[in-house]
Design a protein around this motif. Structure first.
Motif, mmCIF file in Angstrom:
data_model
loop_
_atom_site.group_PDB
_atom_site.id
_atom_site.type_symbol
_atom_site.label_atom_id
_atom_site.label_comp_id
_atom_site.label_asym_id
_atom_site.label_seq_id
_atom_site.Cartn_x
_atom_site.Cartn_y
_atom_site.Cartn_z
ATOM 1 N N ASP A 89 43.514 44.758 32.689
ATOM 2 C CA ASP A 89 44.847 44.377 32.202
ATOM 3 C C ASP A 89 45.323 43.158 33.002
ATOM 4 N N VAL A 90 44.799 42.008 32.624
ATOM 5 C CA VAL A 90 45.080 40.785 33.386
ATOM 6 C C VAL A 90 46.572 40.469 33.453
ATOM 7 N N PRO A 91 47.331 40.529 32.346
ATOM 8 C CA PRO A 91 48.768 40.243 32.443
ATOM 9 C C PRO A 91 49.491 41.147 33.442
ATOM 10 N N ALA A 92 49.125 42.437 33.452
ATOM 11 C CA ALA A 92 49.782 43.367 34.370
ATOM 12 C C ALA A 92 49.407 43.055 35.814
ATOM 13 N N VAL A 93 48.137 42.756 36.060
ATOM 14 C CA VAL A 93 47.688 42.412 37.416
ATOM 15 C C VAL A 93 48.414 41.167 37.905
ATOM 16 N N LEU A 94 48.497 40.148 37.064
ATOM 17 C CA LEU A 94 49.155 38.903 37.460
ATOM 18 C C LEU A 94 50.654 39.108 37.656
ATOM 19 N N THR A 95 51.253 39.949 36.848
ATOM 20 C CA THR A 95 52.690 40.212 36.989
ATOM 21 C C THR A 95 52.982 40.921 38.308
ATOM 22 N N ARG A 96 52.190 41.928 38.644
ATOM 23 C CA ARG A 96 52.387 42.629 39.920
ATOM 24 C C ARG A 96 52.199 41.672 41.091
ATOM 25 N N LEU A 97 51.138 40.880 41.025
ATOM 26 C CA LEU A 97 50.902 39.916 42.094
ATOM 27 C C LEU A 97 52.049 38.927 42.189
ATOM 28 N N GLY A 98 52.465 38.393 41.060
ATOM 29 C CA GLY A 98 53.523 37.387 41.065
ATOM 30 C C GLY A 98 54.817 37.899 41.673
ATOM 31 N N MET A 99 55.216 39.109 41.313
ATOM 32 C CA MET A 99 56.455 39.667 41.848
ATOM 33 C C MET A 99 56.352 39.918 43.346
ATOM 34 N N SER A 100 55.221 40.479 43.791
ATOM 35 C CA SER A 100 55.032 40.737 45.228
ATOM 36 C C SER A 100 54.961 39.424 46.001
ATOM 37 N N PHE A 101 54.232 38.470 45.447
ATOM 38 C CA PHE A 101 54.065 37.165 46.090
ATOM 39 C C PHE A 101 55.410 36.455 46.238
ATOM 40 N N LEU A 102 56.186 36.449 45.170
ATOM 41 C CA LEU A 102 57.485 35.782 45.203
ATOM 42 C C LEU A 102 58.431 36.471 46.178
ATOM 43 N N VAL A 197 58.231 34.836 37.037
ATOM 44 C CA VAL A 197 56.871 35.382 37.009
ATOM 45 C C VAL A 197 56.395 35.564 35.573
ATOM 46 N N ALA A 198 57.271 36.042 34.701
ATOM 47 C CA ALA A 198 56.887 36.219 33.293
ATOM 48 C C ALA A 198 56.469 34.894 32.678
ATOM 49 N N GLU A 199 57.195 33.845 32.995
ATOM 50 C CA GLU A 199 56.840 32.518 32.488
ATOM 51 C C GLU A 199 55.536 32.018 33.093
#
Length: 219
Positions: A89-102, A197-199
């Motif tokens: 689930d690439v979108p979910a993985v990237l979303t979790r990473l993006g939120m934690s990273f930010l 992150v969504a964008e």
């Protein structure tokens, strides 16, 4: 390269605890006083050790600062950039990473360290290299490795996963980190972070998704 981290005598838990105690004291002093303003005497007091003990572990302020950079950035990279290669689930993985990273990049203490390292790079260029390799470069490499698996599985179409990993992280930060570094505005609220992150995920997948018509290589 800055030299001078004194090797610990043996590997006892007591010595490891003492080293962590010193690094935590140093962290507080560096954040409060900056690199130039910090002294080994002040660090020893903050850590609750004698100057003699401090010098057993670190023979200079430069060696202590370098050890702290490596500890802080490597720990952050390991915390944020841990992926399950089998997670499709690439979108979910990237979303979790993006939120934690930010969230981590926006913390006041991270901004302070970032500014401090930039400030001492002219005098000690090696600090910048250490900071980059222990943090950003490590995180990018870990994300690129995850992307490699997704490319091999046909979920993404990427010719350079290292560049793609950099693209995603910069999309997440776009404008926010620069504003914080220059104290040109406050922290983004949660709604703004989620939108950012969504964008980032949307734009990344538009360019690198398996069905993307542009920005990815054709077989």
């Amino acid at each position: 390269m800055v030299q001078g981290v004194v090797l610990e005598r043996g590997s006892s838990s007591t010595e490891s605890d003492k080293r962590r105690q010193i690094l935590e004291g140093a962290r507080r002093v560096f954040l409060a006083s900056g690199f130039d303003g910090a002294s080994m005497g002040e660090i020893a007091r903050a850590a609750g050790v004698s100057k003699g003990t401090l010098y057993v572990y670190f023979d200079s302020k430069e060696a202590l600062f370098e050890a702290l950079i490596i500890l802080e950035k490597s720990s952050l990279a390991e915390t944020l950039f841990t992926f399950d290669p089998a997670d499709s689930d690439v979108p979910a993985v990237l979303t979790r990473l993006g939120m934690s990273f930010l969230a981590e990049m926006s913390k006041p203490e991270h901004i302070s360290v970032h500014r401090m390292v930039i400030g001492v790079c002219e005098k000690f260029p090696h600090f910048g290299q250490v900071y980059y390799e222990a943090g950003p470069a490590c995180g990018v490499a870990r994300l690129a490795a995850y992307l490699d698996v997704q490319v091999a599985s046909g979920r993404l179409r990427i010719t350079d996963t290292t560049l793609a990993a950099q693209h995603f992280l910069h999309l997440c930060l776009a404008g926010l980190l620069t504003r914080l570094l220059f104290a040109a505005g406050g922290m983004a609220d949660e709604a703004r972070k989620r939108f950012q992150v969504a964008e980032a995920v949307r734009v990344f997948l538009a360019g690198y998704g398996a069905d993307a018509s542009g920005g990815a290589a054709k077989d």
